[in-house]
Design a protein around this motif. Structure first.
Motif, PDB file in Angstrom:
ATOM      1  N   LEU A  31       0.832  -1.193   0.000  1.00 49.58           N
ATOM      2  CA  LEU A  31       0.000   0.000   0.000  1.00 49.58           C
ATOM      3  C   LEU A  31       0.869   1.245   0.000  1.00 49.58           C
ATOM      4  N   THR A  32       0.326   2.286  -0.571  1.00 49.37           N
ATOM      5  CA  THR A  32       1.016   3.568  -0.501  1.00 49.37           C
ATOM      6  C   THR A  32       0.901   4.098   0.928  1.00 49.37           C
ATOM      7  N   PRO A  33       1.758   5.024   1.314  1.00 46.60           N
ATOM      8  CA  PRO A  33       1.634   5.593   2.671  1.00 46.60           C
ATOM      9  C   PRO A  33       0.245   6.208   2.916  1.00 46.60           C
ATOM     10  N   GLN A  34      -0.297   6.895   1.906  1.00 46.17           N
ATOM     11  CA  GLN A  34      -1.611   7.505   2.062  1.00 46.17           C
ATOM     12  C   GLN A  34      -2.699   6.441   2.166  1.00 46.17           C
ATOM     13  N   GLY A  35      -2.618   5.404   1.346  1.00 43.61           N
ATOM     14  CA  GLY A  35      -3.582   4.316   1.405  1.00 43.61           C
ATOM     15  C   GLY A  35      -3.538   3.614   2.744  1.00 43.61           C
ATOM     16  N   ASN A  36      -2.335   3.411   3.250  1.00 48.73           N
ATOM     17  CA  ASN A  36      -2.174   2.789   4.558  1.00 48.73           C
ATOM     18  C   ASN A  36      -2.761   3.668   5.652  1.00 48.73           C
ATOM     19  N   ARG A  37      -2.558   4.966   5.553  1.00 45.90           N
ATOM     20  CA  ARG A  37      -3.105   5.904   6.549  1.00 45.90           C
ATOM     21  C   ARG A  37      -4.634   5.847   6.547  1.00 45.90           C
ATOM     22  N   VAL A  38      -5.236   5.840   5.358  1.00 45.50           N
ATOM     23  CA  VAL A  38      -6.691   5.724   5.260  1.00 45.50           C
ATOM     24  C   VAL A  38      -7.143   4.417   5.900  1.00 45.50           C
ATOM     25  N   LEU A  39      -6.451   3.336   5.616  1.00 44.62           N
ATOM     26  CA  LEU A  39      -6.789   2.033   6.188  1.00 44.62           C
ATOM     27  C   LEU A  39      -6.743   2.088   7.717  1.00 44.62           C
ATOM     28  N   GLN A  40      -5.688   2.660   8.267  1.00 43.83           N
ATOM     29  CA  GLN A  40      -5.542   2.738   9.721  1.00 43.83           C
ATOM     30  C   GLN A  40      -6.661   3.578  10.339  1.00 43.83           C
ATOM     31  N   LEU A  41      -7.000   4.677   9.690  1.00 45.25           N
ATOM     32  CA  LEU A  41      -8.055   5.543  10.216  1.00 45.25           C
ATOM     33  C   LEU A  41      -9.418   4.862  10.124  1.00 45.25           C
ATOM     34  N   LEU A  42      -9.675   4.176   9.024  1.00 46.62           N
ATOM     35  CA  LEU A  42     -10.926   3.428   8.901  1.00 46.62           C
ATOM     36  C   LEU A  42     -11.020   2.356   9.984  1.00 46.62           C
ATOM     37  N   ALA A  43      -9.915   1.673  10.222  1.00 50.19           N
ATOM     38  CA  ALA A  43      -9.882   0.647  11.261  1.00 50.19           C
ATOM     39  C   ALA A  43     -10.097   1.261  12.642  1.00 50.19           C
ATOM     40  N   GLY A  44      -9.692   2.518  12.785  1.00 47.18           N
ATOM     41  CA  GLY A  44      -9.876   3.226  14.046  1.00 47.18           C
ATOM     42  C   GLY A  44     -11.285   3.739  14.249  1.00 47.18           C
ATOM     43  N   GLY A  45     -12.137   3.563  13.242  1.00 48.62           N
ATOM     44  CA  GLY A  45     -13.527   3.974  13.376  1.00 48.62           C
ATOM     45  C   GLY A  45     -13.819   5.390  12.951  1.00 48.62           C
ATOM     46  N   TYR A  46     -12.870   6.032  12.306  1.00 47.83           N
ATOM     47  CA  TYR A  46     -13.078   7.406  11.865  1.00 47.83           C
ATOM     48  C   TYR A  46     -14.029   7.460  10.675  1.00 47.83           C
ATOM     49  N   THR A  47     -14.822   8.502  10.618  1.00 50.55           N
ATOM     50  CA  THR A  47     -15.735   8.717   9.501  1.00 50.55           C
ATOM     51  C   THR A  47     -14.970   9.280   8.315  1.00 50.55           C
ATOM     52  N   LEU A  48     -15.586   9.219   7.140  1.00 48.04           N
ATOM     53  CA  LEU A  48     -14.963   9.799   5.952  1.00 48.04           C
ATOM     54  C   LEU A  48     -14.680  11.281   6.163  1.00 48.04           C
ATOM     55  N   ALA A  49     -15.651  11.988   6.741  1.00 51.00           N
ATOM     56  CA  ALA A  49     -15.482  13.428   6.972  1.00 51.00           C
ATOM     57  C   ALA A  49     -14.288  13.704   7.876  1.00 51.00           C
ATOM     58  N   ARG A  50     -14.138  12.909   8.924  1.00 52.81           N
ATOM     59  CA  ARG A  50     -13.024  13.109   9.860  1.00 52.81           C
ATOM     60  C   ARG A  50     -11.692  12.751   9.203  1.00 52.81           C
ATOM     61  N   ILE A  51     -11.682  11.699   8.392  1.00 53.72           N
ATOM     62  CA  ILE A  51     -10.463  11.333   7.668  1.00 53.72           C
ATOM     63  C   ILE A  51     -10.039  12.474   6.751  1.00 53.72           C
ATOM     64  N   CYS A  52     -10.996  13.093   6.097  1.00 52.39           N
ATOM     65  CA  CYS A  52     -10.706  14.247   5.238  1.00 52.39           C
ATOM     66  C   CYS A  52     -10.032  15.354   6.036  1.00 52.39           C
ATOM     67  N   GLN A  53     -10.566  15.638   7.219  1.00 50.31           N
ATOM     68  CA  GLN A  53     -10.000  16.689   8.070  1.00 50.31           C
ATOM     69  C   GLN A  53      -8.591  16.335   8.530  1.00 50.31           C
ATOM     70  N   ILE A  54      -8.402  15.100   8.942  1.00 51.40           N
ATOM     71  CA  ILE A  54      -7.097  14.675   9.458  1.00 51.40           C
ATOM     72  C   ILE A  54      -6.034  14.704   8.362  1.00 51.40           C
ATOM     73  N   MET A  55      -6.395  14.193   7.184  1.00 53.79           N
ATOM     74  CA  MET A  55      -5.419  14.062   6.103  1.00 53.79           C
ATOM     75  C   MET A  55      -5.372  15.279   5.185  1.00 53.79           C
ATOM     76  N   LEU A  56      -6.292  16.207   5.398  1.00 51.75           N
ATOM     77  CA  LEU A  56      -6.372  17.425   4.571  1.00 51.75           C
ATOM     78  C   LEU A  56      -6.564  17.087   3.091  1.00 51.75           C
ATOM     79  N   ILE A  57      -7.494  16.162   2.833  1.00 53.26           N
ATOM     80  CA  ILE A  57      -7.823  15.771   1.463  1.00 53.26           C
ATOM     81  C   ILE A  57      -9.340  15.783   1.302  1.00 53.26           C
ATOM     82  N   THR A  58      -9.797  15.684   0.068  1.00 54.12           N
ATOM     83  CA  THR A  58     -11.228  15.719  -0.206  1.00 54.12           C
ATOM     84  C   THR A  58     -11.870  14.351   0.038  1.00 54.12           C
TER      85      THR A  58
END
Length: 70
Positions: free
Chosen positions: A1-28
């Motif tokens: 996985l790319t570093p960004q893909g891995n980060r999304v995976l970790q955040l999803l596993a942590g129970g974060y919502t899409l909106a919160r992942i966007c805020q954390i990673m500063l992406i759309t």
């Protein structure tokens, strides 16, 4: 996985919502969804639960069962 893909995976596993992942990673939201689609392809999964189950089984993520994801 790319570093960004891995980060999304970790955040999803942590129970974060899409909106919160966007805020954390500063992406759309579109970018997060694109990463999720790549994860589905890589894990040959159809749902988020299948992605997470396979990632846990492979030791790629460790679920936080404490419920404190912020």
């Amino acid at each position: 996985l790319t570093p960004q893909g891995n980060r999304v995976l970790q955040l999803l596993a942590g129970g974060y919502t899409l909106a919160r992942i966007c805020q954390i990673m500063l992406i759309t939201e579109r970018s997060v969804r694109r990463y999720m689609n790549h994860l589905r392809d890589k894990f040959r999964a159809r749902t988020l639960m299948q992605i997470l189950a396979k990632a846990v089984a492979m030791g790629m993520v460790h679920l936080n069962l404490e419920g404190d994801n912020d």
